[in-house]
Every structure is written in structure tokens, then in C-alpha cells.
Scaffold this motif. Sequence first.
Motif, PDB file in Angstrom:
ATOM      1  N   ASN A 113       1.032  -1.193   0.004  1.00 43.88           N
ATOM      2  CA  ASN A 113       0.006  -0.106  -0.070  1.00 43.88           C
ATOM      3  C   ASN A 113       0.730   1.393  -0.142  1.00 43.88           C
ATOM      4  O   ASN A 113       0.405   2.174  -0.634  1.00 43.88           O
ATOM      5  N   TRP A 115       3.297   2.138  -1.732  1.00 40.69           N
ATOM      6  CA  TRP A 115       3.599   2.570  -3.013  1.00 40.69           C
ATOM      7  C   TRP A 115       2.728   3.587  -3.652  1.00 40.69           C
ATOM      8  O   TRP A 115       2.985   4.465  -4.337  1.00 40.69           O
ATOM      9  N   ILE A 116       1.317   3.445  -3.215  1.00 41.63           N
ATOM     10  CA  ILE A 116       0.521   4.601  -3.680  1.00 41.63           C
ATOM     11  C   ILE A 116       0.762   5.979  -3.395  1.00 41.63           C
ATOM     12  O   ILE A 116       0.557   7.027  -4.150  1.00 41.63           O
ATOM     13  N   SER A 117       1.357   6.180  -2.399  1.00 40.38           N
ATOM     14  CA  SER A 117       1.724   7.611  -2.005  1.00 40.38           C
ATOM     15  C   SER A 117       3.125   8.092  -2.481  1.00 40.38           C
ATOM     16  O   SER A 117       3.508   9.138  -2.120  1.00 40.38           O
ATOM     17  N   TYR A 121       4.370   6.775  -8.662  1.00 41.94           N
ATOM     18  CA  TYR A 121       3.224   5.653  -8.892  1.00 41.94           C
ATOM     19  C   TYR A 121       2.300   5.389  -9.911  1.00 41.94           C
ATOM     20  O   TYR A 121       2.248   4.532 -10.667  1.00 41.94           O
ATOM     21  N   HIS A 122       1.581   6.571 -10.014  1.00 41.62           N
ATOM     22  CA  HIS A 122       0.624   6.663 -10.899  1.00 41.62           C
ATOM     23  C   HIS A 122       1.051   6.837 -12.323  1.00 41.62           C
ATOM     24  O   HIS A 122       0.471   5.982 -13.490  1.00 41.62           O
TER      25      HIS A 122
END
Length: 191
Positions: A113, A115-117, A121-122
Motif C-alpha cells: 500500500n 507504493w500508492i503514496s 506510482y500513478h
Amino acid sequence: MVIGDFNVIRDVSERISSVLPNLDDILAFNSCLFQCGLMDLPSSGCEYTWTNKQDGADRVWSKLDRAMVNGSWQASFSSTSVLFLPTGVSDHSPTLVSILADIFRPRRFSFLNCWISMPDYHDLIQDSWAIPVIGSAIYKLLARPKNVRTALCAFHKSHTLSLSRRLTLAKNNLDSYSALLQMHHTCPFLI
């Protein structure tokens, strides 16, 4: 196989303490093991598997943890062995029993999780999903998540693996000091 903390030693050499062990307990334990047909597995690692972690002359070291098998087990699984790891933060040594040779298994993918921050990532997800794939529609559908997984594994190695390395280094340091403490029981620095 019987494994665990038996709270008794089999021989006076399995204890370091200013207080003598109870010989009746040792004899009763050995008699019980003989009647049950149990024998210690070949072991390596820490000789003493428990310490009370007291300071100075009050410190006690004992081999309380064991992994034992009967003759039937030994005949079926002759390569079984046990490794007593350094105590670390516990007062007992973790016990690692090896029954069979290691079998190679591919590492499973785990999504983290955190990684999302992370800032990239996006973009990473969009770029890896957009990689052109040639083939049937079903092949394209299956290949895209694989591309994302490959990109995330590389992303993990470059961004978050240093934390894992630091944790491994800290654990190795703790294990090293615990192992040294097994050899130098009264060293105040190690304690």
C-alpha cells in the motif's frame, strides 16, 4: 515429533547458573524420554536456548527447548535437523526444524500500500499498462497486468528495498550480539 520448551534440562552441562539444577527432575525427564522412545534431533546454533536475561551472577543459561523424534520418525525422515536461532528480544531461542531439502518456489507478488503514496506510482501504472502488446485480445488482457507487476517489482527494488535492507541489517546485528552472548555469558557490554 515433539518440540517445545520442556522447562527441564537432560544433563547438568546444559545449564550455567550459580544455583545447582534439581537432579531428580533431570532423572525423571530422562526416564520419561527413554520410556517414550524419544531422542534429540541433530542440532546446530545456540547451545543454550533460554536465558532469564538477568544481570551479573543472577543470569541463568539453559537448554530448555528441544526437538525430539522417535525411531519411526527417524526411519522415515532421516534428514531432519534443528537449528536454534539467537534469542533476539525473546528469552527463548526460536527453533527451526528442517524436514526435507528446500524446494524452489517462485516468489509470490505482494502489493504494498505504501507504493500508492509515492510520487511516481500513478505514472508507472499508466506507462506499464500502455506498453503495446501484440496478440489476441485475451493475450493482451493477460499481458497488461503482467507488465504492471514487472514494473512494480522494479519500482519496489529502486524505492522501498532500502527499508527491507535496513531491517535485515538490524536483525542480523541483533542475532550477532545474541550469538556472541551465548559464548561470553557475563560480558556487560553484550548484555
